[in-house]
Design a protein around this motif. Structure first.
Motif, mmCIF file in Angstrom:
data_model
loop_
_atom_site.group_PDB
_atom_site.id
_atom_site.type_symbol
_atom_site.label_atom_id
_atom_site.label_comp_id
_atom_site.label_asym_id
_atom_site.label_seq_id
_atom_site.Cartn_x
_atom_site.Cartn_y
_atom_site.Cartn_z
ATOM 1 N N ILE A 187 -3.588 12.142 -5.737
ATOM 2 C CA ILE A 187 -3.246 10.736 -5.911
ATOM 3 C C ILE A 187 -3.124 10.119 -4.523
ATOM 4 N N PHE A 188 -3.915 9.091 -4.301
ATOM 5 C CA PHE A 188 -3.940 8.403 -3.004
ATOM 6 C C PHE A 188 -3.345 7.019 -3.209
ATOM 7 N N LEU A 189 -2.297 6.713 -2.458
ATOM 8 C CA LEU A 189 -1.631 5.419 -2.556
ATOM 9 C C LEU A 189 -2.083 4.540 -1.398
ATOM 10 N N VAL A 190 -2.688 3.406 -1.719
ATOM 11 C CA VAL A 190 -3.164 2.474 -0.693
ATOM 12 C C VAL A 190 -2.212 1.278 -0.653
ATOM 13 N N ARG A 191 -1.957 0.772 0.549
ATOM 14 C CA ARG A 191 -1.082 -0.387 0.711
ATOM 15 C C ARG A 191 -1.782 -1.459 1.540
ATOM 16 N N ASN A 192 -1.458 -2.684 1.248
ATOM 17 C CA ASN A 192 -1.973 -3.846 1.964
ATOM 18 C C ASN A 192 -1.769 -3.621 3.473
ATOM 19 N N PRO A 193 -2.849 -3.684 4.273
ATOM 20 C CA PRO A 193 -2.718 -3.400 5.704
ATOM 21 C C PRO A 193 -1.835 -4.393 6.456
ATOM 22 N N LEU A 194 -1.741 -5.618 5.975
ATOM 23 C CA LEU A 194 -0.870 -6.590 6.644
ATOM 24 C C LEU A 194 0.599 -6.234 6.419
ATOM 25 N N ASP A 195 0.943 -5.766 5.232
ATOM 26 C CA ASP A 195 2.309 -5.310 4.987
ATOM 27 C C ASP A 195 2.607 -4.020 5.746
ATOM 28 N N LEU A 196 1.614 -3.154 5.884
ATOM 29 C CA LEU A 196 1.805 -1.958 6.710
ATOM 30 C C LEU A 196 2.121 -2.351 8.148
ATOM 31 N N ALA A 197 1.386 -3.324 8.657
ATOM 32 C CA ALA A 197 1.630 -3.791 10.028
ATOM 33 C C ALA A 197 3.022 -4.402 10.149
ATOM 34 N N ALA A 198 3.447 -5.139 9.143
ATOM 35 C CA ALA A 198 4.791 -5.724 9.167
ATOM 36 C C ALA A 198 5.850 -4.622 9.195
ATOM 37 N N SER A 199 5.645 -3.583 8.416
ATOM 38 C CA SER A 199 6.581 -2.457 8.410
ATOM 39 C C SER A 199 6.613 -1.765 9.768
ATOM 40 N N ILE A 200 5.449 -1.601 10.363
ATOM 41 C CA ILE A 200 5.361 -1.005 11.702
ATOM 42 C C ILE A 200 6.121 -1.864 12.710
ATOM 43 N N LYS A 201 5.953 -3.175 12.613
ATOM 44 C CA LYS A 201 6.621 -4.077 13.562
ATOM 45 C C LYS A 201 8.138 -3.991 13.420
ATOM 46 N N VAL A 202 8.640 -4.012 12.195
ATOM 47 C CA VAL A 202 10.078 -3.946 11.967
ATOM 48 C C VAL A 202 10.649 -2.635 12.495
ATOM 49 N N ARG A 203 9.852 -1.587 12.434
ATOM 50 C CA ARG A 203 10.301 -0.280 12.926
ATOM 51 C C ARG A 203 10.071 -0.144 14.437
ATOM 52 N N SER A 204 9.651 -1.236 15.073
ATOM 53 C CA SER A 204 9.468 -1.298 16.534
ATOM 54 C C SER A 204 8.354 -0.399 17.052
ATOM 55 N N TRP A 205 7.273 -0.317 16.323
ATOM 56 C CA TRP A 205 6.124 0.485 16.756
ATOM 57 C C TRP A 205 4.900 -0.402 16.926
ATOM 58 N N GLN A 206 5.047 -1.587 17.528
ATOM 59 C CA GLN A 206 3.939 -2.521 17.627
ATOM 60 C C GLN A 206 2.724 -1.940 18.335
ATOM 61 N N ASP A 207 2.950 -0.954 19.192
ATOM 62 C CA ASP A 207 1.797 -0.369 19.863
ATOM 63 C C ASP A 207 1.006 0.539 18.926
ATOM 64 N N ALA A 208 1.445 0.644 17.676
ATOM 65 C CA ALA A 208 0.739 1.469 16.694
ATOM 66 C C ALA A 208 -0.174 0.638 15.784
ATOM 67 N N PHE A 209 -0.265 -0.679 15.993
ATOM 68 C CA PHE A 209 -1.130 -1.517 15.156
ATOM 69 C C PHE A 209 -2.580 -1.028 15.169
ATOM 70 N N LEU A 210 -3.107 -0.775 16.343
ATOM 71 C CA LEU A 210 -4.506 -0.363 16.456
ATOM 72 C C LEU A 210 -4.745 0.953 15.722
#
Length: 187
Positions: free
Chosen positions: A1-24
């Motif tokens: 089972i593969f769970l896919v998530r909206n990439p913009l929401d993934l980026a928002a989650s990354i930003k809130v967790r302070s990993w902005q350098d992980a966007f790319l």
């Protein structure tokens, strides 16, 4: 089972967790992961199921019924009452009294990402995959405004520096493993 998530929401989650350098890295991983998942789904539909996170959260009964049918387990509505753990506000909290699905994490990127960050993600994400899996946020006419380009370039350079730095550290620790890993990623 593969769970896919909206990439913009993934980026928002990354930003809130302070990993902005992980966007790319996230953009590259999302594109590659969805392509692989789609290929496996087409080649082996009897053993591979692709589910959207948003469908699971917004229509848990229907989506969990589909998952239960796929794994040949009888559906029980108690399955929906799972504990809410690892929230972005407290990412290492592994226990919770809060139970059930939480729609607050769906399409909330507009409240978190700057226009430049959203532009960077949209530039990097495959428009074909975005349209196929997320037609509700796909826009063939999404305008890339020139005023955001310096910020987009900066975000991209941050991610590139992080990836290069990580690979250099890995290379100095284990050169053979690093070369093999890079070769597989590029192949």
């Amino acid at each position: 089972i593969f769970l896919v998530r909206n990439p913009l929401d993934l980026a928002a989650s990354i930003k809130v967790r302070s990993w902005q350098d992980a966007f790319l890295r996230m953009v590259c991983g999302w594109n590659k992961g969805i392509r692989l998942a789609e290929r496996y789904q087409n080649q082996h539909p009897e053993i591979f199921l692709l589910i959207r996170y948003e469908d699971l959260v917004c229509s848990p009964d229907i989506t969990l019924q589909k998952i239960c049918n796929f794994i040949e387990v009888e559906f029980d509505s108690d399955y929906i009452q799972i504990p809410s753990v690892n929230p972005k506000e407290n990412p290492y909290k592994l226990t919770s009294d809060v139970r059930g699905m939480d729609r607050s994490r769906v399409f909330g990127y507009r409240n978190v990402l700057t226009p430049a960050e959203e532009t960077m993600i949209r530039i990097g994400i495959s428009p074909i995959l975005l349209e196929k899996f997320y037609p509700e946020i796909f826009s063939p006419y999404y305008r890339i405004l020139l005023r955001y380009l310096p910020s987009v370039m900066y975000i991209t350079l941050l991610g590139t520096n992080r990836i290069i730095g990580d690979h250099l550290q890995m290379f100095f620790r284990n050169p053979r493993y690093t070369v093999e890993k890079i070769r597989k990623r590029l192949g």
